[in-house]
Design a protein around this motif. Structure first.
Motif, PDB file in Angstrom:
ATOM      1  N   TYR A  16     -87.470 -45.160  36.137  1.00 10.82           N
ATOM      2  CA  TYR A  16     -87.897 -43.765  36.276  1.00 10.82           C
ATOM      3  C   TYR A  16     -86.808 -42.930  36.958  1.00 10.82           C
ATOM      4  O   TYR A  16     -86.456 -41.848  36.485  1.00 10.82           O
ATOM      5  N   LEU A  17     -86.260 -43.447  38.052  1.00 12.61           N
ATOM      6  CA  LEU A  17     -85.198 -42.720  38.751  1.00 12.61           C
ATOM      7  C   LEU A  17     -83.936 -42.619  37.899  1.00 12.61           C
ATOM      8  O   LEU A  17     -83.259 -41.588  37.891  1.00 12.61           O
ATOM      9  N   GLY A  18     -83.619 -43.687  37.178  1.00 14.46           N
ATOM     10  CA  GLY A  18     -82.465 -43.650  36.284  1.00 14.46           C
ATOM     11  C   GLY A  18     -82.634 -42.628  35.177  1.00 14.46           C
ATOM     12  O   GLY A  18     -81.690 -41.921  34.814  1.00 14.46           O
ATOM     13  N   ASN A  19     -83.833 -42.500  34.661  1.00 19.07           N
ATOM     14  CA  ASN A  19     -84.118 -41.522  33.617  1.00 19.07           C
ATOM     15  C   ASN A  19     -83.970 -40.101  34.161  1.00 19.07           C
ATOM     16  O   ASN A  19     -83.406 -39.234  33.499  1.00 19.07           O
ATOM     17  N   MET A  20     -84.462 -39.861  35.370  1.00 16.67           N
ATOM     18  CA  MET A  20     -84.325 -38.539  35.982  1.00 16.67           C
ATOM     19  C   MET A  20     -82.848 -38.194  36.192  1.00 16.67           C
ATOM     20  O   MET A  20     -82.420 -37.078  35.913  1.00 16.67           O
TER      21      MET A  20
END
Length: 50
Positions: A16-20
């Motif tokens: 999720y953080l990587g996608n953001m």
């Protein structure tokens, strides 16, 4: 069993953080959410269009 659940949740949070982060660096405007503010990048695009 508990360790597996923790690892899955941790990997999901990392994804999720990587996608953001990817969306923020990929954007063409100065803002991460393309909010329409007066960023230098948006001024350059407008100048090139005219």
């Amino acid at each position: 069993m508990q360790e597996t659940i923790i690892i899955i949740l941790f990997l999901g949070a990392l994804g999720y953080l990587g996608n953001m982060l990817y969306k923020q660096t990929k954007s063409d405007s100065g803002c991460s959410k393309n909010c329409g503010c007066d960023s230098p990048v948006s001024h350059l695009k407008k100048a090139k269009e005219h």
